[in-house]
Design an enzyme around this catalytic site. Sequence first.
Site, PDB file in Angstrom:
ATOM      1  N   GLU B  61      91.999  86.724  55.564  1.00  0.00           N
ATOM      2  CA  GLU B  61      93.161  85.999  55.673  1.00  0.00           C
ATOM      3  C   GLU B  61      94.143  86.793  55.263  1.00  0.00           C
ATOM      4  O   GLU B  61      95.309  86.917  55.911  1.00  0.00           O
ATOM      5  CB  GLU B  61      93.210  84.785  55.294  1.00  0.00           C
ATOM      6  CG  GLU B  61      92.345  83.498  55.876  1.00  0.00           C
ATOM      7  CD  GLU B  61      90.891  83.823  55.303  1.00  0.00           C
ATOM      8  OE1 GLU B  61      90.416  84.464  54.513  1.00  0.00           O
ATOM      9  OE2 GLU B  61      89.927  82.938  55.919  1.00  0.00           O
ATOM     10  N   HIS B 112      94.317  71.607  59.984  1.00  0.00           N
ATOM     11  CA  HIS B 112      93.334  70.840  58.975  1.00  0.00           C
ATOM     12  C   HIS B 112      93.975  70.562  57.822  1.00  0.00           C
ATOM     13  O   HIS B 112      93.460  70.756  56.637  1.00  0.00           O
ATOM     14  CB  HIS B 112      92.237  71.563  59.018  1.00  0.00           C
ATOM     15  CG  HIS B 112      91.304  71.537  60.199  1.00  0.00           C
ATOM     16  ND1 HIS B 112      91.887  71.937  61.458  1.00  0.00           N
ATOM     17  CD2 HIS B 112      90.074  71.170  60.481  1.00  0.00           C
ATOM     18  CE1 HIS B 112      90.799  72.175  62.415  1.00  0.00           C
ATOM     19  NE2 HIS B 112      89.623  71.486  61.884  1.00  0.00           N
ATOM     20  N   ASP B 120      84.465  67.680  55.337  1.00  0.00           N
ATOM     21  CA  ASP B 120      84.648  68.703  54.593  1.00  0.00           C
ATOM     22  C   ASP B 120      84.772  68.660  53.020  1.00  0.00           C
ATOM     23  O   ASP B 120      84.408  69.810  52.303  1.00  0.00           O
ATOM     24  CB  ASP B 120      85.472  69.872  55.175  1.00  0.00           C
ATOM     25  CG  ASP B 120      84.427  70.566  56.455  1.00  0.00           C
ATOM     26  OD1 ASP B 120      83.433  70.252  56.684  1.00  0.00           O
ATOM     27  OD2 ASP B 120      85.272  71.068  57.338  1.00  0.00           O
ATOM     28  N   ARG B 170      93.900  67.902  61.997  1.00  0.00           N
ATOM     29  CA  ARG B 170      92.696  67.850  62.669  1.00  0.00           C
ATOM     30  C   ARG B 170      92.308  66.625  63.751  1.00  0.00           C
ATOM     31  O   ARG B 170      92.073  66.587  64.804  1.00  0.00           O
ATOM     32  CB  ARG B 170      91.394  67.865  61.880  1.00  0.00           C
ATOM     33  CG  ARG B 170      90.202  67.883  62.467  1.00  0.00           C
ATOM     34  CD  ARG B 170      88.829  68.096  61.496  1.00  0.00           C
ATOM     35  NE  ARG B 170      87.735  68.009  62.259  1.00  0.00           N
ATOM     36  CZ  ARG B 170      86.590  67.416  61.926  1.00  0.00           C
ATOM     37  NH1 ARG B 170      86.838  66.467  60.486  1.00  0.00           N
ATOM     38  NH2 ARG B 170      85.578  67.559  62.395  1.00  0.00           N
TER      39      ARG B 170
END
Lengths: 281, 317
Positions: B61, B112, B120, B170
């Site tokens: 990233e 998300h 998660d 999400r």
Amino acid sequence: MATISELQNIAKQVRRDIVRQVHAVNSGHPGGSLGCADYFVALYFHILKHNPSNFQMDGHNEDLFFLSNGHISPVWYSVLARSGYFPVAELNTFRKLNSRLQGHPATEEHLPGIRVASGSLGQGLSVGIGAALTKKLNKETNLVYTLHGDGELQEGQIWEAAMYAAANKVDNIIATVDVNGQQIDGSTEQVLSLGNLQAKWEAFGWKVLHMNGNDIASVLEIMEVAKQHTFKGQPIVILMKTEMGAGIDFMMGSHKWHGVAPNDAQLAQALAQQEETLGDY
Amino acid sequence: METFTYTDQNDTRSGFGAGLSELGKTNPEVVALCADLTGSLKMDAFQKEFPERFFQTGIAEANMIGLAAGMTIGGKIPFTGTFANFSTGRVYDQIRQSVAYSGKNVKICASHAGLTLGEDGATHQILEDIGMMKMLPHMTVINPCDYNQTKAATIAIAAHIGPVYLRFGRPKVPNFTPADQKFEIGKALHLKSGKDVSIFATGHLVWKALKAAEILAEKGIDAEIINIHTIKPLDAAAVLASVNKTGCVVSAEEHQRNGGLGDSIAQVLAMHSPKPQEFVAVNDSFGESGTPEELMVKYGLDTVDIVNAAIKAISRK
């Protein structure tokens, strides 16, 4: 095109500019700046296809240069001014309040010649590769050049960028690493050994060249070789051996002048070793 | 009273994907970068239609943000895509130096976000991202509330010159704003007029605020509902106009109380018109695994929490 002796004369003045800038504000980074002076002079006065009198951020149809190890700003400011990006007298404002010449290079004050801020290390290779991708999208054949410190290679982002460029055949970039073997806390060997840099870059898929960064003839020759390797499906890195503090005898051979300014006596001693060739600012 | 309905439920990330695909057709300078989450970010349509303008960066990233900053030099408008956690905290220094301080025209698109990432767990449920991004000079921060608004916001930010943080999520949520809406950056959206309390909501909490208003109406409380999709720059005029009418405030967001929308509103009130304010937000804790619905209940971000906050704010007038 400038001759080697003309470039050497410019480099003398650039070295004077470097020590005078850091002395004036008793801060800044002379060691790496002096070591890279010959590279910068060769780049800005011979190699780059650029337009100093009309700086455009987008740099269409120009070569682009990104300094990733931003702390050596004094050498960059000197060559930018001496090649016509901004008045040489503005070197007087280095690191002072309301200056465009920030301690580390920045775009916020719109200093001509600078296209991205640097100082926090490890970011410039990604930025250079991004600019190279845009050159390709725009169907331009100009090149992107970047400079990095060897200590900077301890940053992980460098290797993310290295992996990306090879995997995606970004072959319009020539990165140079200033291998002076020194960083703030000591030698790179003592602080965090870089190991075999040639093997590392080759393993990451780059074409590796070597040059003596304190010999302008070597810089001109190897940069020309590097250009011959562009557009062949592989990014290029030059491991450039330099001496930190090069040109000022008492600043050489140690990490101690990484980020320390000379006092009045040391300034006089330094200036005595580099003659005034273009006129002090 | 006025009630809101929706025709479909959809995820805000799909609104982003749809907006990005449309931009691909209309703006040749738009490029997209993704760090190995193309499907999750719904960027696959853009990738398929415009492969030469799509850049897969792998799980890297920091490099992605740097590439995006560099790509602006020469006129491209890069949209980066990864989860909100990896879009902000993981790359804060890259965004700070190479994007914000360098004034680069990068659109950081983050999916998300918040607790509704669900199972998660807290490693991925970032609740600090709005705060980190709004602290950066030059950065615009946008958190749309449904599919249609996210699509409109995605298209709008391409025309805005400067770095933008676009936050979405999400789960499938009610899609209730008009498909043909005009998205104005920095302009609060007035959804329902009321005289007793001003409820300022962002993101997934906007629909819950509308539902809360229905419950409050049954109790005889007339709530004003304002959708703050742009947290920075905040529409301070809209905040003050509403608060000066109702006299108290509830802020509602899927984010930490520290650093979120509520903070921004409180600052405006403190400077111009101090009024009681209640915060519907996560109170200085990490999330955990669970379904999105379970988590919103446990961490106090449900419709009933907005109702209770409104009643409390009114009682403090």
